[in-house]
Design a protein around this motif. Structure first.
Motif, PDB file in Angstrom:
ATOM      1  N   THR A   1     -21.195  26.248  -2.393  1.00 59.86           N
ATOM      2  CA  THR A   1     -19.826  26.155  -1.801  1.00 59.86           C
ATOM      3  C   THR A   1     -18.780  25.064  -2.702  1.00 59.86           C
ATOM      4  OG1 THR A   1     -20.783  23.846  -0.800  1.00 59.86           O
ATOM      5  CG2 THR A   1     -20.750  26.172   0.504  1.00 59.86           C
ATOM      6  N   LEU A   2     -17.578  25.420  -2.679  1.00 59.86           N
ATOM      7  CA  LEU A   2     -16.668  24.563  -3.112  1.00 59.86           C
ATOM      8  C   LEU A   2     -15.880  23.554  -1.998  1.00 59.86           C
ATOM      9  CD1 LEU A   2     -14.972  23.905  -5.719  1.00 59.86           C
ATOM     10  CD2 LEU A   2     -13.323  25.811  -5.073  1.00 59.86           C
ATOM     11  N   ASP A   3     -15.921  22.378  -2.233  1.00 63.17           N
ATOM     12  CA  ASP A   3     -15.349  21.368  -0.964  1.00 63.17           C
ATOM     13  C   ASP A   3     -14.241  20.685  -1.585  1.00 63.17           C
ATOM     14  OD1 ASP A   3     -15.221  19.956   1.375  1.00 63.17           O
ATOM     15  OD2 ASP A   3     -17.140  18.903   1.044  1.00 63.17           O
ATOM     16  N   PRO A   4     -12.939  20.584  -0.978  1.00 60.15           N
ATOM     17  CA  PRO A   4     -11.968  20.096  -1.471  1.00 60.15           C
ATOM     18  C   PRO A   4     -11.891  18.401  -0.907  1.00 60.15           C
ATOM     19  CG  PRO A   4     -11.351  21.398   0.299  1.00 60.15           C
ATOM     20  CD  PRO A   4     -12.670  21.581   0.095  1.00 60.15           C
ATOM     21  N   ILE A   5     -11.493  17.446  -1.883  1.00 57.89           N
ATOM     22  CA  ILE A   5     -11.536  16.215  -1.784  1.00 57.89           C
ATOM     23  C   ILE A   5      -9.772  15.906  -1.513  1.00 57.89           C
ATOM     24  CG2 ILE A   5     -11.965  13.995  -2.378  1.00 57.89           C
ATOM     25  CD1 ILE A   5     -14.384  15.191  -3.670  1.00 57.89           C
ATOM     26  N   PHE A   6      -9.402  15.172  -0.386  1.00 56.11           N
ATOM     27  CA  PHE A   6      -8.342  14.652  -0.388  1.00 56.11           C
ATOM     28  C   PHE A   6      -8.076  13.388   0.243  1.00 56.11           C
ATOM     29  CE2 PHE A   6      -3.624  14.096   0.997  1.00 56.11           C
ATOM     30  CZ  PHE A   6      -2.925  14.093  -0.292  1.00 56.11           C
ATOM     31  N   ASP A   7      -7.475  12.288  -0.040  1.00 56.85           N
ATOM     32  CA  ASP A   7      -7.408  10.986   0.569  1.00 56.85           C
ATOM     33  C   ASP A   7      -6.173  10.416   0.163  1.00 56.85           C
ATOM     34  OD1 ASP A   7      -7.626   8.346   1.164  1.00 56.85           O
ATOM     35  OD2 ASP A   7      -9.875   8.145   0.818  1.00 56.85           O
ATOM     36  N   ALA A   8      -5.048  10.016   1.094  1.00 58.62           N
ATOM     37  CA  ALA A   8      -3.610   9.769   1.084  1.00 58.62           C
ATOM     38  C   ALA A   8      -3.666   8.343   1.774  1.00 58.62           C
ATOM     39  CB  ALA A   8      -2.732  10.287   1.388  1.00 58.62           C
ATOM     40  N   ARG A   9      -3.253   7.029   1.037  1.00 54.25           N
ATOM     41  CA  ARG A   9      -3.048   5.886   1.998  1.00 54.25           C
ATOM     42  C   ARG A   9      -1.479   5.375   1.539  1.00 54.25           C
ATOM     43  NH1 ARG A   9      -7.716   1.650   1.822  1.00 54.25           N
ATOM     44  NH2 ARG A   9      -6.847   1.271  -0.391  1.00 54.25           N
ATOM     45  N   LEU A  10      -0.611   5.024   2.728  1.00 58.41           N
ATOM     46  CA  LEU A  10       0.307   4.357   2.284  1.00 58.41           C
ATOM     47  C   LEU A  10       0.361   2.993   2.726  1.00 58.41           C
ATOM     48  CD1 LEU A  10       3.399   4.678   1.565  1.00 58.41           C
ATOM     49  CD2 LEU A  10       3.865   5.020   4.270  1.00 58.41           C
ATOM     50  N   ALA A  11       0.423   2.038   1.923  1.00 59.21           N
ATOM     51  CA  ALA A  11       0.068   0.725   1.980  1.00 59.21           C
ATOM     52  C   ALA A  11       1.504  -0.428   1.772  1.00 59.21           C
ATOM     53  CB  ALA A  11      -0.945   0.221   1.220  1.00 59.21           C
ATOM     54  N   TYR A  12       1.700  -1.227   2.986  1.00 58.09           N
ATOM     55  CA  TYR A  12       2.716  -2.245   2.772  1.00 58.09           C
ATOM     56  C   TYR A  12       1.867  -3.546   2.596  1.00 58.09           C
ATOM     57  CZ  TYR A  12       6.222  -5.641   4.054  1.00 58.09           C
ATOM     58  OH  TYR A  12       6.762  -6.683   4.152  1.00 58.09           O
ATOM     59  N   GLU A  13       2.269  -4.621   2.032  1.00 60.09           N
ATOM     60  CA  GLU A  13       1.730  -5.807   2.080  1.00 60.09           C
ATOM     61  C   GLU A  13       3.028  -6.717   1.780  1.00 60.09           C
ATOM     62  OE1 GLU A  13      -1.618  -8.409  -0.557  1.00 60.09           O
ATOM     63  OE2 GLU A  13      -1.512  -6.142  -0.461  1.00 60.09           O
ATOM     64  N   HIS A  14       2.622  -7.853   2.558  1.00 60.86           N
ATOM     65  CA  HIS A  14       3.591  -8.945   2.273  1.00 60.86           C
ATOM     66  C   HIS A  14       2.808 -10.184   2.175  1.00 60.86           C
ATOM     67  CE1 HIS A  14       6.980 -11.827   3.211  1.00 60.86           C
ATOM     68  NE2 HIS A  14       6.320 -12.231   3.780  1.00 60.86           N
ATOM     69  N   VAL A  15       3.325 -10.937   0.984  1.00 62.27           N
ATOM     70  CA  VAL A  15       2.663 -12.242   0.732  1.00 62.27           C
ATOM     71  C   VAL A  15       3.546 -13.307   0.478  1.00 62.27           C
ATOM     72  CG1 VAL A  15       1.259 -13.512  -0.898  1.00 62.27           C
ATOM     73  CG2 VAL A  15       1.281 -10.917  -0.825  1.00 62.27           C
ATOM     74  N   ASP A  16       3.496 -14.348   1.163  1.00 70.22           N
ATOM     75  CA  ASP A  16       4.138 -15.622   1.508  1.00 70.22           C
ATOM     76  C   ASP A  16       3.454 -17.022   0.786  1.00 70.22           C
ATOM     77  OD1 ASP A  16       6.269 -17.491   2.071  1.00 70.22           O
ATOM     78  OD2 ASP A  16       6.123 -17.219   4.206  1.00 70.22           O
ATOM     79  N   GLN A  17       4.088 -17.348  -0.221  1.00 71.84           N
ATOM     80  CA  GLN A  17       3.483 -18.696  -0.920  1.00 71.84           C
ATOM     81  C   GLN A  17       4.572 -19.664  -0.887  1.00 71.84           C
ATOM     82  OE1 GLN A  17       1.312 -16.641  -3.844  1.00 71.84           O
ATOM     83  NE2 GLN A  17      -0.503 -17.114  -2.933  1.00 71.84           N
ATOM     84  N   PRO A  18       4.337 -20.857  -0.968  1.00 66.46           N
ATOM     85  CA  PRO A  18       5.532 -22.095  -1.094  1.00 66.46           C
ATOM     86  C   PRO A  18       6.282 -21.724  -2.387  1.00 66.46           C
ATOM     87  CG  PRO A  18       3.479 -23.190  -0.967  1.00 66.46           C
ATOM     88  CD  PRO A  18       3.215 -21.762  -0.905  1.00 66.46           C
ATOM     89  N   ALA A  19       6.428 -21.277  -3.236  1.00 70.31           N
ATOM     90  CA  ALA A  19       7.135 -21.062  -4.296  1.00 70.31           C
ATOM     91  C   ALA A  19       7.680 -19.690  -4.745  1.00 70.31           C
ATOM     92  CB  ALA A  19       6.387 -21.623  -5.672  1.00 70.31           C
ATOM     93  N   THR A  20       6.751 -18.536  -4.301  1.00 65.76           N
ATOM     94  CA  THR A  20       6.805 -17.244  -4.622  1.00 65.76           C
ATOM     95  C   THR A  20       6.413 -16.375  -3.168  1.00 65.76           C
ATOM     96  OG1 THR A  20       4.748 -17.047  -5.313  1.00 65.76           O
ATOM     97  CG2 THR A  20       6.400 -17.591  -6.995  1.00 65.76           C
ATOM     98  N   SER A  21       6.912 -15.081  -3.183  1.00 69.66           N
ATOM     99  CA  SER A  21       6.532 -14.085  -2.245  1.00 69.66           C
ATOM    100  C   SER A  21       6.414 -12.916  -2.737  1.00 69.66           C
ATOM    101  CB  SER A  21       7.504 -14.169  -1.055  1.00 69.66           C
ATOM    102  OG  SER A  21       8.865 -14.092  -1.583  1.00 69.66           O
ATOM    103  N   ALA A  22       6.155 -11.831  -1.947  1.00 70.42           N
ATOM    104  CA  ALA A  22       6.081 -10.600  -2.608  1.00 70.42           C
ATOM    105  C   ALA A  22       6.145  -9.625  -1.404  1.00 70.42           C
ATOM    106  CB  ALA A  22       4.720 -10.248  -3.525  1.00 70.42           C
ATOM    107  N   ASP A  23       6.557  -8.323  -1.810  1.00 69.50           N
ATOM    108  CA  ASP A  23       6.502  -7.122  -0.805  1.00 69.50           C
ATOM    109  C   ASP A  23       6.220  -5.927  -1.749  1.00 69.50           C
ATOM    110  OD1 ASP A  23       7.664  -7.897   2.035  1.00 69.50           O
ATOM    111  OD2 ASP A  23       9.077  -9.001   0.527  1.00 69.50           O
ATOM    112  N   SER A  24       5.262  -5.353  -1.364  1.00 66.76           N
ATOM    113  CA  SER A  24       4.708  -3.845  -1.762  1.00 66.76           C
ATOM    114  C   SER A  24       4.652  -2.743  -0.836  1.00 66.76           C
ATOM    115  CB  SER A  24       3.904  -4.290  -2.680  1.00 66.76           C
ATOM    116  OG  SER A  24       2.647  -4.169  -1.988  1.00 66.76           O
ATOM    117  N   LEU A  25       5.313  -1.815  -1.389  1.00 63.43           N
ATOM    118  CA  LEU A  25       4.930  -0.485  -0.634  1.00 63.43           C
ATOM    119  C   LEU A  25       4.544   0.520  -1.815  1.00 63.43           C
ATOM    120  CD1 LEU A  25       5.154   1.061   1.927  1.00 63.43           C
ATOM    121  CD2 LEU A  25       7.142   1.940   1.490  1.00 63.43           C
TER     122      LEU A  25
END
Length: 410
Positions: A38-62
């Protein structure tokens, strides 16, 4: 460069999607290509949002991550798997940890853009007998405290290795792995941090005794000289025990405990010996869960502390990821967690945890952390929300993080 990465990303993601349709099969179903094959396809997708809040810096990623591949399997137990992995940055206001990306002023989100061969392996397995796997592979041992795939991050950690397990000697189970490379989460543009080479040996022997599972283990890490981790070579020997005791219908008590000692190994110039102790007791009743736990990563007072550089570290010592490297004075983590499962939205799961962190040497207060998560499904889409709030004291800085993740796989 950006356009080339995007085009390569789209090509890799689309490859496996075409395979099932060519055989007029339902998406994700194995396709019979010959008698017993047999031939079994593999597919995995993930959309990820992350927010980081620190005293001197912050970040947003998608970021959008896909894994695409195929597995060719025969009914005699032999299989061949190949899988690509690609991560694309959609919102890039974060430090991906790779030097030279021009965005270092932001807080860290360790999800760099990346295109790579994630897995390529040949495996032979027999039910109730054992298995042998050769190639680039995913390795998750026990609770991933010492060796794991770091599945939380977009780019997975894999190993170039030969791994084997023997299950025919019931109730005894034997495991052994020899790896020559740790393929890190930092991706193809990480320079010397893309992969750490050496002689990495993972050994385990377990036995089931009534309601308990007992296991002895050894992790011998001899990293090649000249790498960023060349001073981290270590030998770790220990034991782990888990048990579940049913009390009444729908009510049980879960126990877990581990002890290990870690010493300098091979070319490591330091001379040290430090201990690891972990224990937890949990109960579950009608979908509710409660766990009390303690973990100590010891130190010797001379700056050497217990490290687990191959672990899925996000699972341990708080989701804010403050303790990815054990401080030189060690770490004690006392925690309590609660959880609840609901018969909603394909099985909604909610959880929360509270941690109290101190040093192993001197019992210096490191701070506290509150974590919470909510996971559920909407049809074929998995949804995850997660929150972490670390309140610093005598170490690091206050850190608040939030995640939203949407996943799809077959």
């Amino acid at each position: 460069m950006k356009k080339m990465k995007l085009n390569s990303y789209l090509l890799l993601s689309a490859t496996v999607l075409a395979a099932p349709s060519l055989a007029h099969a339902k998406t994700g179903d194995p396709v019979v290509v010959a008698e017993g094959i047999t031939l079994d396809p593999i597919f995995d997708a993930r959309l990820a949002y992350e927010h980081v809040d620190q005293p001197a810096t912050s970040a947003d990623s998608l970021t959008l991550r896909t894994r695409a591949g195929i597995e060719l399997a025969s009914d005699i137990g032999l299989s061949f798997l190949i899988e690509s992995e690609a991560t694309l940055g959609l919102v890039n206001d974060f430090n991906d940890t790779n030097i030279g990306n021009g965005i270092e002023p932001y807080s860290v989100v360790a999800d760099p853009e990346n295109i790579e061969l994630n897995r390529i392996q040949l495996k032979f397995a027999k039910k109730d007998k054992g298995s042998l796997t050769v190639g680039r592979q995913r390795i998750n041992i026990d609770d991933q405290r010492f060796v794991g795939s770091v599945g939380w991050r977009q780019n997975e950690q894999t190993f170039d290795a030969v791994s084997a397990s023997v299950t025919a000697l019931k109730p005894l189970t034997l495991e052994a792995t020899y790896a020559i490379s740790q393929r890190t989460i930092f991706g193809a543009d990480a320079g010397t941090r893309e992969a750490f080479d050496g002689d990495l040996i993972f050994l385990g022997a377990g036995v089931k005794a009534g309601p308990a599972n007992l296991k002895g283990f050894a992790y011998l890490l001899d990293f090649d000289a000249g790498q960023p981790v060349s001073l981290s070579s270590s030998a770790t020997y220990g034991a782990r025990a888990t048990a579940t005791f049913p009390v009444a219908e729908g009510f049980s008590i879960d126990l877990a405990g581990s002890y290990a000692v870690q010493k300098d190994y091979k070319a490591n110039p330091n001379n040290y010996s430090v201990d690891y102790i972990a224990g937890s007791v949990g109960t579950s009743f009608s979908g509710f869960g409660l766990t009390l736990g303690y973990e100590s990563l010891g130190a010797d007072g001379a700056g050497n502390s217990f490290q687990t550089p191959l672990a899925t570290l996000h699972k341990f010592n708080g989701w804010a990821d403050v303790f990815l490297n054990t401080p030189g004075a060690g770490l004690e983590d006392k925690y309590v967690s609660v959880s609840k499962k609901f018969k909603l939205l394909g099985g909604l799961a909610a959880s929360a945890a509270y941690h109290d962190f101190r040093s192993d040497v001197g019992s210096v207060k490191y701070g506290t952390e509150f974590d919470a998560a909510l996971n559920f499904n909407i049809d074929v889409i998995s949804v995850g929300l997660k929150y972490a709030n670390y309140n610093a004291k005598n170490l690091a800085v206050d850190t608040e993080k939030f995640w939203l993740r949407l996943g799809y796989s077959f």
